[in-house]
Enzyme design. Structure first.
Site, mmCIF file in Angstrom:
data_model
loop_
_atom_site.group_PDB
_atom_site.id
_atom_site.type_symbol
_atom_site.label_atom_id
_atom_site.label_comp_id
_atom_site.label_asym_id
_atom_site.label_seq_id
_atom_site.Cartn_x
_atom_site.Cartn_y
_atom_site.Cartn_z
ATOM 1 C CG ASP A 189 -4.491 1.467 12.977
ATOM 2 O OD1 ASP A 189 -4.461 1.589 14.218
ATOM 3 O OD2 ASP A 189 -4.202 0.408 12.393
ATOM 4 C CB SER A 213 -4.082 -7.185 7.064
ATOM 5 O OG SER A 213 -3.852 -5.952 7.686
ATOM 6 C CG ASP A 219 -2.113 -0.885 1.125
ATOM 7 O OD1 ASP A 219 -2.487 -1.238 -0.010
ATOM 8 O OD2 ASP A 219 -2.672 -1.236 2.170
ATOM 9 N NE ARG A 228 -1.473 2.201 13.355
ATOM 10 C CZ ARG A 228 -0.637 1.379 12.751
ATOM 11 N NH1 ARG A 228 0.663 1.609 12.804
ATOM 12 N NH2 ARG A 228 -1.071 0.351 12.076
HETATM 13 N N1 ARG Z 1 -7.685 -4.156 16.034
HETATM 14 C C1 ARG Z 1 -6.501 -3.554 16.538
HETATM 15 C C2 ARG Z 1 -6.697 -2.088 16.738
HETATM 16 O O1 ARG Z 1 -7.617 -1.503 16.264
HETATM 17 C C3 ARG Z 1 -5.304 -3.844 15.647
HETATM 18 C C4 ARG Z 1 -5.305 -3.143 14.352
HETATM 19 C C5 ARG Z 1 -4.170 -3.514 13.504
HETATM 20 N N2 ARG Z 1 -3.966 -2.520 12.485
HETATM 21 C C6 ARG Z 1 -3.699 -2.803 11.241
HETATM 22 N N3 ARG Z 1 -3.564 -1.786 10.428
HETATM 23 N N4 ARG Z 1 -3.580 -3.999 10.777
HETATM 24 O O2 ARG Z 1 -5.926 -1.473 17.419
#
Ligand code: ARG
Length: 434
Positions: A155, A207, A45, A126
């Site tokens: 995110d 992912s 990406d 993040r």
């Molecule tokens: N579900 C978790 C969260 O919202 C992990 C997210 C993982 N992020 C990703 N871009 N694969 O914090």
């Protein structure tokens, strides 16, 4: 870092999203984008994005890759790839220590757990990544920050919330949200522009997001709730059935809520977390198959591997309970839950978080001592405790004796008064006909 450069403004804009600022004031209109700080992971990406931003916005791209201790990453390769794809600068920042001290440590003091099983590693990472993006954007003369989050996840909220809070002068673009390319189109785009696609193109991989506090997998069969985990998803933690037949006891030492030593060896926090993860991985500890309520409303499934958290969090919680009174111990979990929710929900910069932490720091002043955990085939169980501040007196607690501070003869008087309201309510109900 190089001298800040002036962003180059261009006339031609072919990009979609001219209505961006009608949705949110911090989104960039095409004409405002001259130089972009791209949060670059090296994956498909953000690699496609690196090229696409140059083409669609006719903008310059500065790439920033943040090392939060994701295992097995080769940052020189990532940096080289960014440069080859046309980044005018490619920075890699090692933020492991800052992540451990300023983000994971408060989470440990908060026994951080969202939705019964998720220790928040991504949610903690993040705001730091976005804060660094702001710093690097300012230092390299960028007007816009770009990230690779989709429009369906948490995110985007965490990153854009951070940028909007810390840097109102900077704009944001989120190409994955607007470019409407599927995976096949992205791969076609990558081929056309000479972007290497690692791991082949046959099927979409899991992912993954990871850092030193944990790893998540999403996609593929994980989206089928009735599908039990395939073995190949576990790339970090040994499957419990393959873990050693001999248990291992690990001792975690804390000073004022901070884990400072493992089995007697003092280590800086980031290293201690790595070491705990290693031990946890060996014993199959920290696998979580999690159904989660995202803040954007979706309910999703994640497979988490959190070997360090599965050791350090229960150890901390146990020690905290040992040194707290019954009243503190009733109260703290409510704050823990509020803290975890704020962080999960992308509100790291919300003052309530640090307000809550003020209380947590006060409580953690006394969280000093040692906790031993026995690790065995996927389980970590507390087996020993030790603290100079334990609100515990073996003499008082024992069945063997009476007298001194605790008179068993006095207990019936306590019980009569303690049960007064319950007894009265019971009589009233009986009087009302049950
Ligand atoms: N579900 C978790 C969260 O919202 C992990 C997210 C993982 N992020 C990703 N871009 N694969 O914090």
């Amino acid at each position: 870092m190089n001298e800040p450069r002036e962003p180059i403004r261009t006339e031609v804009h072919r990009v979609a999203d001219p209505d961006a600022t009608r949705v949110a004031s911090y989104l960039a209109q095409p004409g405002e984008v001259g130089r972009v700080l791209l949060l670059y992971s090296g994956g498909l990406d953000t690699s496609v994005m690196l090229k696409w931003i140059q083409d669609e916005y006719e903008a310059e791209v500065v790439a920033l890759t943040v090392n939060l201790g994701q295992p097995g990453e080769d940052y020189e390769v990532v940096q080289g790839k960014a440069t080859r794809l046309g980044a005018i600068e490619a920075h890699v920042v090692d933020a492991r220590e800052e992540f451990a001290e300023e983000y994971v440590l408060p989470a440990i003091k908060a026994n951080a757990d969202y939705g019964d099983g998720y220790p928040l590693f991504t949610a903690l990472g993040r705001p730091l990544i976005a804060k660094l993006a702001v710093e690097y954007a300012r230092n390299t003369g960028c007007d816009t920050i770009a990230h690779g989050c989709t429009g369906k996840g948490n995110d985007q909220v965490r990153i854009e919330g951070t940028v909007a809070t810390l840097a109102p002068e900077l704009k944001v673009i989120a190409p994955v949200r607007s470019w409407q390319m599927g995976r096949d189109e992205e791969i076609a785009y990558a081929r056309k522009h000479g972007i290497p696609v690692k791991g082949g193109t046959e099927s979409a991989p899991y992912s993954i997001d990871d850092n030193l506090w944990g790893r998540s997998s999403e996609g593929k069969w994980i989206e089928d709730l009735s599908h039990a985990p395939d073995d190949d998803v576990f790339q970090l933690v040994t499957r419990p059935e393959l873990a050693p037949d001999e248990p291992q006891v690990v001792e975690v030492e804390f000073e004022r809520g901070v884990p400072v030593a493992l089995d007697g060896e003092r280590l800086p926090l980031a290293d201690l977390i790595d070491r705990a993860a290693e031990i946890g991985c060996r014993h199959g500890v920290g696998i979580v198959d999690h159904i989660e309520d995202r803040i954007v409303g979706l309910k999703v499934r994640d497979i988490y591997e959190v070997p360090a958290a599965a050791i350090l969090l229960p150890a901390h919680k146990e020690l905290e309970r040992l040194v707290g009174t019954i009243h503190q111990n009733q109260f703290k979990p409510r704050l823990d839950q509020q803290w975890a929710y704020l962080v999960y929900a992308g509100l790291w910069w919300e003052p309530l978080r640090t307000d809550i932490e003020a209380y947590m720091d006060a409580v953690n002043e006394r969280v000093t001592g040692k906790i031993g955990l026995k690790l065995f085939k996927g389980h970590a169980r507390v087996v020993t405790r030790e603290s100079p501040h334990a609100v515990y007196d073996a003499q008082l607690a024992t069945f063997a004796e009476s007298g001194g501070l605790f008179s068993q003869q006095a207990s019936p008087g306590f019980i009569e008064i303690w049960s007064l309201q319950s007894r009265m309510a019971q009589r009233v109900r009986e009087g009302n006909g049950g």
